[in-house]
Design a protein around this motif. Structure first.
Motif, mmCIF file in Angstrom:
data_model
loop_
_atom_site.group_PDB
_atom_site.id
_atom_site.type_symbol
_atom_site.label_atom_id
_atom_site.label_comp_id
_atom_site.label_asym_id
_atom_site.label_seq_id
_atom_site.Cartn_x
_atom_site.Cartn_y
_atom_site.Cartn_z
ATOM 1 N N VAL A 1 0.822 -1.212 0.000
ATOM 2 C CA VAL A 1 0.000 0.000 0.000
ATOM 3 C C VAL A 1 0.856 1.263 0.000
ATOM 4 O O VAL A 1 0.602 2.204 -0.760
ATOM 5 N N ALA A 2 1.896 1.298 0.829
ATOM 6 C CA ALA A 2 2.714 2.516 0.944
ATOM 7 C C ALA A 2 3.344 2.908 -0.386
ATOM 8 O O ALA A 2 3.390 4.096 -0.734
ATOM 9 N N GLN A 3 3.832 1.913 -1.151
ATOM 10 C CA GLN A 3 4.482 2.265 -2.412
ATOM 11 C C GLN A 3 3.480 2.810 -3.419
ATOM 12 O O GLN A 3 3.809 3.692 -4.216
ATOM 13 N N TYR A 4 2.238 2.325 -3.364
ATOM 14 C CA TYR A 4 1.229 2.837 -4.290
ATOM 15 C C TYR A 4 0.753 4.228 -3.881
ATOM 16 O O TYR A 4 0.506 5.089 -4.739
ATOM 17 N N VAL A 5 0.636 4.466 -2.593
ATOM 18 C CA VAL A 5 0.277 5.801 -2.127
ATOM 19 C C VAL A 5 1.367 6.798 -2.500
ATOM 20 O O VAL A 5 1.090 7.938 -2.886
ATOM 21 N N GLU B 1 10.452 -7.820 21.461
ATOM 22 C CA GLU B 1 11.410 -7.147 22.350
ATOM 23 C C GLU B 1 11.215 -5.635 22.374
ATOM 24 O O GLU B 1 11.907 -4.928 23.107
ATOM 25 N N GLY B 2 10.282 -5.150 21.564
ATOM 26 C CA GLY B 2 10.056 -3.708 21.502
ATOM 27 C C GLY B 2 10.894 -3.003 20.460
ATOM 28 O O GLY B 2 10.948 -1.768 20.429
ATOM 29 N N GLY B 3 11.542 -3.775 19.581
ATOM 30 C CA GLY B 3 12.376 -3.193 18.542
ATOM 31 C C GLY B 3 11.668 -3.102 17.203
ATOM 32 O O GLY B 3 10.493 -3.440 17.066
ATOM 33 N N GLU B 4 12.397 -2.650 16.202
ATOM 34 C CA GLU B 4 11.881 -2.503 14.835
ATOM 35 C C GLU B 4 12.956 -2.939 13.853
ATOM 36 O O GLU B 4 14.149 -2.955 14.178
ATOM 37 N N LEU B 5 12.547 -3.270 12.642
ATOM 38 C CA LEU B 5 13.503 -3.566 11.583
ATOM 39 C C LEU B 5 14.087 -2.273 11.017
ATOM 40 O O LEU B 5 15.248 -2.227 10.613
ATOM 41 N N PRO C 1 8.102 -2.428 7.722
ATOM 42 C CA PRO C 1 8.134 -0.963 7.696
ATOM 43 C C PRO C 1 7.425 -0.398 6.471
ATOM 44 O O PRO C 1 7.497 -0.962 5.374
ATOM 45 N N GLN C 2 6.758 0.721 6.650
ATOM 46 C CA GLN C 2 5.901 1.285 5.608
ATOM 47 C C GLN C 2 6.639 2.170 4.610
ATOM 48 O O GLN C 2 6.034 3.025 3.975
ATOM 49 N N SER C 3 7.908 1.939 4.469
ATOM 50 C CA SER C 3 8.657 2.664 3.454
ATOM 51 C C SER C 3 8.247 2.175 2.067
ATOM 52 O O SER C 3 8.121 0.966 1.843
#
Length: 427
Positions: free
Chosen positions: A102-106, A207-211, A376-378
């Motif tokens: 979705v993010a890439q199309y937006v 663990e509360g982290g992100e990629l 991630p929404q990149s």
């Protein structure tokens, strides 16, 4: 229904106008009597053509004179095809897209903002791993359609032999059970290849982290954080309770084949893998069970990557109200229940979990989806998956590399991919 690359469903003549609906960026157009045909793109090997055929027939019967023309698309190359349709404004009215797309199309433009429709669509109950990637820059563009996620598939007979009477409720119990299952000679407590990055992602989130994280419009890799290091250490401990290769993923060799051919107590996969296992080894009929991936605490299942589909409406659609009506139909109680039951999928809302309560695999998957997440929404995340530095990081750590050093190298590579710049240029 004709089953071809382009599948047309339904035939009729004119449209009865529906009530006014507001989009996040204004009134949905398409309220004149000239509308006759709604064009929809759906994906192959998704909801299934038989299901879509029934939805369309019902929709047309309730919208006298409306024709819904559905084109079944292949996943291969779909990104370029959808992008072109959005750019030239000559695409369909409704498109099924992967939730992480979705993010890439937006970013390209041409996707209708449906923020003001969230309440009408019962958005408060959407599965998190579908709702989050459909929300870009704080606005809802993708409407959750269905979900699927990984669970633990296990040998009930091997659990019985180890006197494990019920599935583990948390990580500590999971490790203890897996150690017991790994003790018999020639048996693996779990088959977990070193590069199953989707599984690692869940541990990172636990663990509360992100990629990767976004700040000020720039994305940076985040595998060098204490949370990611802790997640990788847990992954390594679990992975060591079996013979999974350090430098391969779950497809090389297919982990279903490994499970089917030996005394392997567990794998982590979608429930649909059970069919592949039984085809390879029918003797395992009645000996396969499922449970959600355990989390750090017994009250909450482990975080899981949620795959699946969202529905978008194109800005260029001249039939906005009709398009919205069709999206609402596909995502409403009746058809979500039928889809979940017929295809063993997770319905788009947590309140519909009972729809698959009698399907053990889908029930475990639906329970896990309560703590589902998305990548991630990149708009450039696809580049990371294509040339995946997370896999390289996993193999390096399993081979003895310092997780902080390897995490820093992977994070720098992710940052470059998501920004289009070298890390020393970003500052």
């Amino acid at each position: 229904m004709r089953t071809t690359t382009r599948t047309t469903l339904g035939r009729s003549a004119c449209l009865l106008a529906t009530g006014t609906l507001l989009a996040g960026c204004g009134v949905l157009p398409g309220g004149n009597g000239d509308v006759r045909t709604l064009e929809v793109w759906m994906m192959n090997h998704s909801a299934g053509e038989e299901f879509i055929d029934r939805v369309v027939s019902d929709f047309e019967s309730e919208h006298e004179g409306v024709e819904v023309e559905v084109t079944i698309q292949e996943w291969g190359g779909i990104g370029e095809k959808v992008s072109e349709a959005l750019l030239n404004g000559e695409g369909p009215d409704v498109i099924e897209v992967g939730n992480t797309q979705v993010a890439q199309y937006v970013d390209i433009g041409g996707v209708r903002d449906l923020t003001n429709q969230v309440v009408d669509l019962d958005g408060d109950d959407w599965v998190p791993g579908l709702a989050e990637p459909g929300r870009v820059y704080g606005h809802q563009y993708g409407i959750p359609f269905y979900a699927a996620n990984r669970v633990v598939i296990y040998r009930t007979d091997l659990f019985d032999e180890a006197d494990i009477t019920e599935p583990p409720a948390d990580r500590e119990e999971w490790l203890e059970a897996t150690r017991l299952l790994d003790e018999p000679a020639g048996q693996q407590g779990i088959y977990l290849p070193g590069q199953n990055w989707y599984v690692l992602a869940g541990f990172v989130w636990d663990e509360g982290g992100e990629l990767a994280v976004e700040s000020g419009g720039q994305w940076r890799g985040a595998l060098d954080t204490p949370e990611a290091v802790s997640a990788m250490e847990f992954y390594a401990e679990l992975q060591g309770l079996g013979d999974g290769p350090r430098d391969a993923d779950e497809a090389n060799p297919p982990h279903e084949e490994v499970f089917a051919s030996g005394r392997v107590a567990q794998i982590i996969s979608t429930p649909g893998s059970a069919r592949t296992i039984l085809e390879a080894n029918p003797a395992l009929e009645g000996k396969i069970g499922f449970f959600p991936i355990p989390g750090p605490d017994a009250d909450t299942p482990g975080a899981v990557f949620t795959g699946g589909s969202n529905l978008i409406i194109t800005e260029a659609s001249e039939h906005g109200r009709l398009a919205y009506d069709f999206v609402k139909t596909l995502t409403g109680d009746r058809w979500q229940t039928e889809l979940a039951r017929s295809m063993s999928l997770v319905p788009n809302r947590t309140t519909l979990a009972d729809a698959v309560s009698e399907d053990p695999g889908a029930a475990a998957m639906t329970e896990g989806a309560r703590n589902g997440r998305a990548t991630p929404q990149s708009p450039r995340w696809g580049a990371v998956e294509a040339d995946n530095p997370i896999k390289t990081y996993q193999s390096a750590v399993l081979g003895g590399a310092d997780p902080e050093v390897a995490g820093r190298e992977a994070s720098e590579r992710i940052t470059e991919m998501l920004s289009g710049l070298r890390t020393d240029d970003i500052g």
